[in-house]
Scaffold this active site. Structure first.
Site, PDB file in Angstrom:
ATOM      1  N   ARG A 260      -2.101  -5.496  -8.996  1.00  0.00           N
ATOM      2  CA  ARG A 260      -0.952  -6.402  -8.587  1.00  0.00           C
ATOM      3  C   ARG A 260      -0.788  -7.360  -9.781  1.00  0.00           C
ATOM      4  O   ARG A 260       0.208  -7.762 -10.147  1.00  0.00           O
ATOM      5  CB  ARG A 260      -1.114  -7.015  -7.337  1.00  0.00           C
ATOM      6  CG  ARG A 260      -0.917  -6.066  -6.277  1.00  0.00           C
ATOM      7  CD  ARG A 260      -1.259  -6.861  -4.981  1.00  0.00           C
ATOM      8  NE  ARG A 260      -3.019  -6.567  -4.935  1.00  0.00           N
ATOM      9  CZ  ARG A 260      -3.725  -6.791  -4.031  1.00  0.00           C
ATOM     10  NH1 ARG A 260      -3.129  -7.221  -2.729  1.00  0.00           N
ATOM     11  NH2 ARG A 260      -4.939  -6.851  -4.006  1.00  0.00           N
TER      12      ARG A 260
ATOM     13  N   LYS B  81     -16.198  -7.757   5.071  1.00  0.00           N
ATOM     14  CA  LYS B  81     -14.745  -8.425   5.303  1.00  0.00           C
ATOM     15  C   LYS B  81     -14.438  -8.789   6.478  1.00  0.00           C
ATOM     16  O   LYS B  81     -13.474  -9.614   6.671  1.00  0.00           O
ATOM     17  CB  LYS B  81     -13.693  -7.451   4.616  1.00  0.00           C
ATOM     18  CG  LYS B  81     -13.851  -7.427   3.150  1.00  0.00           C
ATOM     19  CD  LYS B  81     -12.319  -6.908   2.670  1.00  0.00           C
ATOM     20  CE  LYS B  81     -12.316  -6.920   1.052  1.00  0.00           C
ATOM     21  NZ  LYS B  81     -10.681  -6.482   0.777  1.00  0.00           N
TER      22      LYS B  81
ATOM     23  N   HIS C 195       0.880  -1.281   0.095  1.00  0.00           N
ATOM     24  CA  HIS C 195      -0.192  -0.067  -0.043  1.00  0.00           C
ATOM     25  C   HIS C 195       0.947   1.224  -0.066  1.00  0.00           C
ATOM     26  O   HIS C 195       0.589   2.158  -0.559  1.00  0.00           O
ATOM     27  CB  HIS C 195      -0.959   0.005   1.262  1.00  0.00           C
ATOM     28  CG  HIS C 195      -1.895  -1.128   1.244  1.00  0.00           C
ATOM     29  ND1 HIS C 195      -2.121  -1.834   2.310  1.00  0.00           N
ATOM     30  CD2 HIS C 195      -2.975  -1.244   0.271  1.00  0.00           C
ATOM     31  CE1 HIS C 195      -3.208  -2.652   2.112  1.00  0.00           C
ATOM     32  NE2 HIS C 195      -3.840  -2.486   1.056  1.00  0.00           N
TER      33      HIS C 195
ATOM     34  N   SER D 272      -3.285  -7.851   2.528  1.00  0.00           N
ATOM     35  CA  SER D 272      -3.064  -7.922   3.892  1.00  0.00           C
ATOM     36  C   SER D 272      -4.002  -9.468   4.377  1.00  0.00           C
ATOM     37  O   SER D 272      -3.386  -9.652   5.637  1.00  0.00           O
ATOM     38  CB  SER D 272      -4.464  -6.749   4.223  1.00  0.00           C
ATOM     39  OG  SER D 272      -4.067  -5.461   3.710  1.00  0.00           O
TER      40      SER D 272
HETATM   41  P1  ADP Z   1     -10.054  -3.146  -0.901  1.00  0.00           P
HETATM   42  O1  ADP Z   1     -10.851  -4.148   0.095  1.00  0.00           O
HETATM   43  O2  ADP Z   1     -10.748  -1.931  -1.378  1.00  0.00           O
HETATM   44  O3  ADP Z   1      -9.559  -3.921  -1.941  1.00  0.00           O
HETATM   45  P2  ADP Z   1      -7.187  -3.210   0.309  1.00  0.00           P
HETATM   46  O4  ADP Z   1      -6.737  -2.794   1.253  1.00  0.00           O
HETATM   47  O5  ADP Z   1      -6.980  -4.652  -0.003  1.00  0.00           O
HETATM   48  O6  ADP Z   1      -8.713  -2.723   0.053  1.00  0.00           O
HETATM   49  O7  ADP Z   1      -6.533  -2.532  -0.866  1.00  0.00           O
HETATM   50  C1  ADP Z   1      -6.435  -1.145  -1.041  1.00  0.00           C
HETATM   51  C2  ADP Z   1      -5.767  -0.854  -2.623  1.00  0.00           C
HETATM   52  O8  ADP Z   1      -4.509  -1.265  -2.538  1.00  0.00           O
HETATM   53  C3  ADP Z   1      -6.468  -2.047  -3.969  1.00  0.00           C
HETATM   54  O9  ADP Z   1      -6.550  -1.018  -5.043  1.00  0.00           O
HETATM   55  C4  ADP Z   1      -5.406  -2.855  -4.025  1.00  0.00           C
HETATM   56  O10 ADP Z   1      -5.331  -3.471  -5.164  1.00  0.00           O
HETATM   57  C5  ADP Z   1      -4.265  -2.060  -3.513  1.00  0.00           C
HETATM   58  N1  ADP Z   1      -3.068  -3.091  -3.070  1.00  0.00           N
HETATM   59  C6  ADP Z   1      -3.175  -3.901  -2.047  1.00  0.00           C
HETATM   60  N2  ADP Z   1      -2.053  -4.373  -1.485  1.00  0.00           N
HETATM   61  C7  ADP Z   1      -1.215  -4.159  -2.278  1.00  0.00           C
HETATM   62  C8  ADP Z   1       0.175  -4.373  -2.921  1.00  0.00           C
HETATM   63  N3  ADP Z   1       0.656  -5.282  -2.219  1.00  0.00           N
HETATM   64  N4  ADP Z   1       0.679  -3.723  -3.789  1.00  0.00           N
HETATM   65  C9  ADP Z   1      -0.143  -2.807  -4.634  1.00  0.00           C
HETATM   66  N5  ADP Z   1      -1.460  -2.481  -4.271  1.00  0.00           N
HETATM   67  C10 ADP Z   1      -1.987  -3.129  -3.403  1.00  0.00           C
END
Ligand code: ADP
Length: 161
Positions: free
Chosen positions: A90, A41, A17, A128
């Site tokens: 990703r 979630k 992130h 996550s």
């Molecule tokens: P959501 O439930 O909205 O997907 P996340 O916290 O899982 O929330 O992810 C928020 C954003 O960050 C999403 O666009 C996701 O693709 C991106 N993201 C999560 N992990 C990574 C990572 N390791 N590298 C790049 N982008 C990421």
């Protein structure tokens, strides 16, 4: 002033992130990281805990605001005078869901642009939920999360003696 919203669940925030945040800061004058409640979630950390972990992790950056949000993202973006939404891509597996969200948000507000950024390849397999799982099983996640998150995960899952 170009403002972007970076929305997500951030349960918890990871270095992946932060990689996306750094890239977004090169494109926008200000980035607002906004933590979605996302009860469906069943997050490990409460919305406030997730916000405070992000705040600790982004202290070193200028022009970053951390906020909570529950509702329609396009309305939130309008209220914050943001021109864009930032999302991370990703792998192909992210694409279908992200495309659907981006096109629906465009339908709801055609002036709001979704911008996709690709992280450094070392973060492409990081999310996550895998971090929560490794931490729950007592594995070492220090290479993948900021210091404050490492401590908070240890608090949730104390290591067995
Ligand atoms: P959501 O439930 O909205 O997907 P996340 O916290 O899982 O929330 O992810 C928020 C954003 O960050 C999403 O666009 C996701 O693709 C991106 N993201 C999560 N992990 C990574 C990572 N390791 N590298 C790049 N982008 C990421």
């Amino acid at each position: 002033m170009k403002i972007a919203i970076y929305p997500g669940t951030f349960d918890p925030i990871t270095n992946g992130h932060l990689d996306i945040l750094e890239r977004a800061l090169k494109l926008f004058d200000k980035v607002i990281i906004t933590v979605a409640k996302n009860p469906s979630k069943q997050p490990l950390f409460s919305q406030e805990e997730r916000r405070s972990l992000i705040r600790s992790a982004v202290k070193r950056y200028k022009n970053v605001e951390v906020d909570l949000f529950d509702g329609l993202l396009v309305e939130y973006a309008r209220k914050k005078k943001a021109t864009s939404l930032v999302r991370g891509l990703r792998a192909i597996s992210d694409f279908e869901y992200e495309l659907q969200m981006a096109l629906m948000n465009r339908k709801l507000d055609s002036t709001l642009e979704t911008v996709f950024l690709m992280p450094n390849e070392k973060y492409t397999y990081l999310n996550s939920s895998i971090i929560r799982e490794i931490a729950r099983l007592g594995g070492d996640v220090r290479d993948f999360v900021p210091e404050a998150v490492l401590k908070a995960l240890t608090g949730k899952h104390p290591r067995k003696p």
